[in-house]
Each structure stands twice: as structure tokens, then as C-alpha cells.
Write a protein that holds these residues in place. Structure first.
Motif, PDB file in Angstrom:
ATOM      1  N   GLY A  23     -12.375 -17.068  -6.289  1.00 16.16           N
ATOM      2  CA  GLY A  23     -11.334 -18.158  -7.017  1.00 16.16           C
ATOM      3  C   GLY A  23     -12.017 -18.044  -8.268  1.00 16.16           C
ATOM      4  O   GLY A  23     -12.138 -17.063  -8.451  1.00 16.16           O
ATOM      5  N   GLU A  49      -1.783 -15.232  -2.172  1.00 15.04           N
ATOM      6  CA  GLU A  49      -2.622 -15.612  -1.157  1.00 15.04           C
ATOM      7  C   GLU A  49      -4.166 -15.699  -1.848  1.00 15.04           C
ATOM      8  O   GLU A  49      -5.265 -15.986  -0.665  1.00 15.04           O
ATOM      9  CB  GLU A  49      -2.738 -15.288   0.010  1.00 15.04           C
ATOM     10  N   GLU A  86     -14.236 -24.605   2.483  1.00 12.66           N
ATOM     11  CA  GLU A  86     -13.129 -24.967   2.922  1.00 12.66           C
ATOM     12  C   GLU A  86     -12.018 -24.309   1.576  1.00 12.66           C
ATOM     13  O   GLU A  86     -12.572 -24.185  -0.099  1.00 12.66           O
ATOM     14  CB  GLU A  86     -13.114 -27.041   2.284  1.00 12.66           C
ATOM     15  N   ASP A  87     -10.520 -24.477   1.272  1.00 16.08           N
ATOM     16  CA  ASP A  87      -9.881 -24.056   0.212  1.00 16.08           C
ATOM     17  C   ASP A  87     -10.010 -25.322  -1.140  1.00 16.08           C
ATOM     18  O   ASP A  87      -9.896 -24.653  -2.568  1.00 16.08           O
ATOM     19  CB  ASP A  87      -8.681 -23.917   0.976  1.00 16.08           C
ATOM     20  N   GLY A  88     -10.043 -26.543  -0.663  1.00 11.44           N
ATOM     21  CA  GLY A  88      -9.741 -27.402  -1.525  1.00 11.44           C
ATOM     22  C   GLY A  88     -11.090 -28.283  -1.404  1.00 11.44           C
ATOM     23  O   GLY A  88     -11.552 -28.328  -0.840  1.00 11.44           O
ATOM     24  N   VAL A 147      -6.496 -17.090  -3.135  1.00 16.89           N
ATOM     25  CA  VAL A 147      -7.541 -18.510  -3.187  1.00 16.89           C
ATOM     26  C   VAL A 147      -7.408 -19.139  -1.593  1.00 16.89           C
ATOM     27  O   VAL A 147      -6.945 -20.515  -1.261  1.00 16.89           O
ATOM     28  CB  VAL A 147      -7.204 -19.267  -4.061  1.00 16.89           C
ATOM     29  N   SER A 148      -6.333 -18.493  -0.797  1.00 15.27           N
ATOM     30  CA  SER A 148      -6.578 -18.577   0.611  1.00 15.27           C
ATOM     31  C   SER A 148      -7.487 -18.247   2.208  1.00 15.27           C
ATOM     32  O   SER A 148      -7.627 -16.941   2.518  1.00 15.27           O
ATOM     33  CB  SER A 148      -4.749 -18.596   2.087  1.00 15.27           C
ATOM     34  N   GLY A 149      -8.824 -19.199   2.401  1.00 16.48           N
ATOM     35  CA  GLY A 149      -9.554 -18.977   2.572  1.00 16.48           C
ATOM     36  C   GLY A 149      -8.993 -18.259   4.388  1.00 16.48           C
ATOM     37  O   GLY A 149      -9.732 -17.210   5.255  1.00 16.48           O
ATOM     38  N   ARG A 150      -8.052 -18.220   4.927  1.00 18.05           N
ATOM     39  CA  ARG A 150      -7.313 -17.871   6.126  1.00 18.05           C
ATOM     40  C   ARG A 150      -7.313 -16.310   6.390  1.00 18.05           C
ATOM     41  O   ARG A 150      -6.467 -15.856   6.493  1.00 18.05           O
ATOM     42  CB  ARG A 150      -6.089 -18.869   6.487  1.00 18.05           C
ATOM     43  N   ILE A 191     -14.248 -19.670  -2.880  1.00 20.82           N
ATOM     44  CA  ILE A 191     -14.214 -19.987  -1.380  1.00 20.82           C
ATOM     45  C   ILE A 191     -14.988 -18.862  -0.890  1.00 20.82           C
ATOM     46  O   ILE A 191     -15.135 -17.755  -1.778  1.00 20.82           O
ATOM     47  CB  ILE A 191     -12.826 -19.957  -0.714  1.00 20.82           C
ATOM     48  N   TYR A 199      -8.264 -14.340   4.150  1.00 22.82           N
ATOM     49  CA  TYR A 199      -8.868 -12.896   3.926  1.00 22.82           C
ATOM     50  C   TYR A 199      -9.605 -13.005   5.706  1.00 22.82           C
ATOM     51  O   TYR A 199      -9.669 -11.762   6.234  1.00 22.82           O
ATOM     52  CB  TYR A 199     -10.296 -14.257   3.515  1.00 22.82           C
ATOM     53  N   PRO A 206      -7.892 -27.369  -5.354  1.00 25.29           N
ATOM     54  CA  PRO A 206      -8.570 -26.155  -5.132  1.00 25.29           C
ATOM     55  C   PRO A 206      -9.875 -25.868  -5.421  1.00 25.29           C
ATOM     56  O   PRO A 206     -10.454 -26.397  -6.498  1.00 25.29           O
ATOM     57  CB  PRO A 206      -7.535 -25.430  -6.099  1.00 25.29           C
TER      58      PRO A 206
END
Length: 166
Positions: free
Chosen positions: A137, A83, A108-110, A85-88, A120, A90, A116
């Protein structure tokens, strides 16, 4: 015969010299010594011992500097996960460690066209004037963490951020 005798004497002299030199070299070589009376106790190592560094931990009453090591550790752990590259991911990991969700921001992740994000950013507001900030990223390589001054209105990140409403 005198010539043979001379060759034989030379050969004997050479052999004797070789033996003498060999004995002299052996005498100069340090020989291992045995402990005449073993004590039965284990040998004491003179090598320095290292104590592992304590795991960084969250200090709710500490400074931003006190909490940067645990912030960094969490960012590195999530960065090494699928995960990464998922801001959530972190934000959730930081909240689980004790950081205040109300003081966080995340980008945002994208991109706006659905690709993508190249990187981030996420942050935790600390006190009245500092922020713990992370960036990850493909464009950053290894995760980056730092302490930065807060911006206007208590924000830590420039630009658009997404709501942390989960």
C-alpha cells in the motif's frame, strides 16, 4: 656566422634528442602480438559465467522459510500490477500458486469511511506456529513480506479481517 652555426647545432641536437626519446618510448610500449597459426577454434573466455537463479517454487511439504521466496515473488508481481491495492488479487495469486485458502487472512481494501486503505495485509498460516505475512500500500512503499509467529487461535493478523468467501 659563428652565432648562426651555434643556433643550428643547438637545433639539430634538440631534434636528434626528440627522435631518440621518441624511439625509446616506442620501444618500451607493448606491441600487440599476432597468433602465428590461428587454430580455427573459438576463443575461450576467462570471464566467469553466471547461472541464473532458479525461479522460486511452492513446496507444500517445505518450511515457511522454503516458501517465503515464492510468497515474496507473488507479492512483488501483484504489487507491480494495476491490482496492487486489491487484497483479493493477492489471495487469488497465492491460491493459484498452491497456498491453502483456508489458512489465509486479508484486511479490507478501504477504510470505514470509504477511502482506500493506506496499507493492506494478508497472510498464510504455515504449520502449527508460523505465518507468511505480506503488507502493501501507499504507506509501505515497496511490498513487505516476512515470517511471523502465529497469534492466539491460529490467527496471523491482528484486528479485523474480511471473509475470504469468493
Amino acid at each position: 656566422m659563428p652565432r648562426r652555426l651555434h643556433s643550428l647545432r643547438s637545433l639539430l641536437a634538440l631534434a636528434a634528442s626528440t627522435v631518440i626519446i621518441g624511439l625509446a618510448l616506442t620501444a618500451c610500449t607493448p606491441q600487440p602480438t599476432a597468433d602465428p597459426e590461428p587454430s580455427g577454434e573459438p576463443a575461450v573466455s576467462s570471464a566467469p559465467t553466471t547461472t541464473p537463479a532458479p525461479e522460486p517454487s511452492f513446496h507444500p511439504d517445505g518450511t515457511a522459510e522454503d516458501n517465503l521466496p515464492v510468497f515474496t515473488k507473488i507479492v512483488e508481481q501483484v504489487g507491480a500490477s494495476p491490482e496492487n491495492v486489491s487484497g483479493r488479487a493477492y489471495i487469488d495469486a497465492l491460491v493459484a500458486a498452491g497456498f491453502d485458502r483456508a489458512g489465509m487472512q486479508v484486511t479490507e481494501d478501504g477504510t470505514t469511511v470509504g477511502n482506500p486503505a493506506e496499507s493492506i495485509q494478508f497472510s498464510v498460516r504455515w504449520g502449527e506456529d508460523l505465518c507468511l505475512v505480506g503488507q502493501v500500500g501507499p504507506s509501505t512503499g515497496a511490498p513487505v513480506t516476512m515470517i511471523m509467529d502465529q497469534l492466539a487461535e491460529g490467527r496471523c493478523l491482528i484486528g479485523n479481517t474480511r471473509p475470504i468467501d469468493w
